[in-house]
Each structure stands twice: as C-alpha cells, then as structure tokens.
Design an enzyme around this catalytic site. Structure first.
Site, short mmCIF file in Angstrom:
data_model
loop_
_atom_site.label_atom_id
_atom_site.label_comp_id
_atom_site.label_asym_id
_atom_site.label_seq_id
_atom_site.Cartn_x
_atom_site.Cartn_y
_atom_site.Cartn_z
N TYR A 49 6.68 -5.27 1.80
CA TYR A 49 7.35 -5.78 2.99
C TYR A 49 6.39 -6.41 3.99
O TYR A 49 6.80 -7.21 4.82
CB TYR A 49 8.10 -4.65 3.71
N CYS A 80 8.17 3.88 5.42
CA CYS A 80 7.48 2.59 5.40
C CYS A 80 7.23 2.19 6.85
O CYS A 80 8.18 2.14 7.64
CB CYS A 80 8.33 1.55 4.68
N CYS A 190 0.19 2.64 7.04
CA CYS A 190 1.01 2.20 5.91
C CYS A 190 1.06 3.37 4.95
O CYS A 190 0.01 3.98 4.68
CB CYS A 190 0.41 0.96 5.24
#
Length: 273
Positions: A49, A80, A190
C-alpha cells in the site's frame, strides 16, 4: 455506519494488512490472547500500500474491513500503518465494532522509551507523507522526531528476504540521516519492518531501541475486549480457529506465513477480494 448483529465473545478478531507484515501483529495477538479466533487477510493482490495514493489505500481497506464485519468479526485490527493513516477515522465512524490501529500504540511506546528525546520513525512513503506519526508526537513537545521513508523494505519482506548484505547496505543508506541526528529510539512504522529488525538493529547500533507496535497493539486489543466483555471464554470455546487468507497467490503467502508463524498456518485460503 454498517449495522450488523452485535457479535458475541466467541466471534473472531479480524486482522488485515497489505501482505505478510501484519502477521507480526497477528502473531503477538495470538500469543497474548491464545483463546481468541482470528481471521487474517493479506491483500497481496493490491499491496504494498505504501506507494499508492491515499484514496486508493482507503478503497482497499474499506473493501476488506467491510468483508470482515460482514463475516461477523467482533473487532477489526488494521495491522498496516499506511492503512491506519488513511482509514482509521472513517473506520471508527463506519463500523459499530471496535477498531484498533497500530500507529498510536507505537508512539506511546516510543515516548516512554526514549532517553534523550530524539526519536526516529521509518515507514512507507504513504505513512511518512501522511504526517500521522508526526501529528501524534506533537502532543509531546519535548520529543524531536525525524521521519524517513524506506520504500524498498516491504518488497524484500514480501519476497522472503530478511537478511544479507544487499538489504543491510540499503538499510544503512536509509538510516544514516537518523544516526546523524543521534536518535536513541527508532519506531518501525510499518508492520513489515519487525521482520527486518536484525538488519535494522545492525545498521543503527545496539544503543538504539527499536519500537514495534505489535506488543502495544495486542495490549490495546486485550484492554478493549475486556472493557466490552468480549473476551473469548476458554471453557465455552477451548479451541480457537485461525483462517489465513490472501487476495493474491495463496501458495506464496502460505510459504512466507509459515516461516513467520509456523505450523499454526495449516493452509491459506484464496480470498477473491
């Protein structure tokens, strides 16, 4: 708001990410809440993403979270950072079930961990450009934050490469500005990055504390489920169920998932998205 019958305590926790990175969060939740059932969706057909426009990330996140709610999950965990930055506010307005994200827990841990007040944040381009971490750290004015995007890290993890000279060289290049600033705490912004923690620690040095959101996120999950009387009863449901799904190639996802989670991943189901 999407209205569904209120799930019971025996309902699963729904967790999603753009790929395998969110497994770091799923693993910690499974370890700390061993009686909870879990549905995990890795959106590998559309991930990573990080490079995508925020609107596109939000579109993918809505689609997956909607599915998890429709399937009766009692909680949604956005595992995420990029999706958390793009979608959290909308998600909490859209769903009646509790929604947990990964950014605030990491910030909370970093503020408590730093000794010199200098904190680094690494993440995808989307996460860093969103300013989500910087905004939350602004509530602690004594903290100096330096944020750096590390866009190539996710691709290495998704290919199962978590060590070696090539990735170490890339890490050293990315992290040199943070070393120059003298950060003593580094937020792995992340959920893929904890899988590179060995390389990142080597590049930064042992004096730097690495902060992953997984532990703190699992604490939030436990706290919220307890507050809402949604913890699974081991006497009623002694055997939790786990479903791991991928919108991309399930075999590739299964290989990586078993490497990180072990035999708990008996199979990976194709999710048509």
């Amino acid at each position: 708001m999407i209205e569904r019958p209120v799930p019971g305590a025996d309902a699963p926790i729904g967790i999603f990410d753009s790929g395998v990175g969110g497994l770091t969060v799923a693993r910690t939740i499974i370890d700390q809440l061993p009686h909870e059932s879990v549905i995990y969706i890795g959106d590998t057909a559309n991930g990573p993403y990080g490079p995508l426009p925020i609107a596109k990330v939000r579109e993918h996140a809505i689609r997956i979270a909607d599915e998890l709610v429709e399937r009766g999950c009692k909680m949604i965990v956005i595992a995420c950072n990029t999706a958390s930055a793009a979608f959290l506010r909308d998600a909490r307005e859209r769903y009646s079930v509790p929604v947990v994200e990964v950014i605030l827990p990491a910030v909370r841990r970093a503020v408590a961990s730093t000794r010199n007040g200098k904190v680094g944040v690494i993440g995808t381009v989307g996460t860093i450009n969103s300013g989500a971490y910087q905004d939350l750290f602004s509530a602690s004015p004594s903290i100096v934050v330096n944020a750096v995007a590390c866009p190539r890290f996710v691709d290495f993890v998704e290919r199962g490469i978590t060590s070696g000279r090539q990735i170490l060289n890339i890490a050293q290049d990315y992290l040199e500005p943070l070393q120059a600033e003298g950060v003593d705490t580094l937020v792995l912004g992340c959920t893929h990055y904890p899988l590179l923690s060995g390389v990142i620690q080597l590049a930064m040095g042992d004096h730097v504390s690495l902060v992953s959101s997984a532990e703190e996120t699992a604490k939030d999950v436990l706290r919220i489920l307890s507050q809402q009387d949604l913890l699974a009863d081991p006497d009623m449901h002694p055997e939790p169920s786990y479903s791991f799904e991928s919108t991309g190639d399930p075999e590739i996802f299964a290989q990586l998932s078993r490497r990180f989670l072990g035999p708990i991943v008996s199979q990976v189901r194709q999710n048509e998205g």
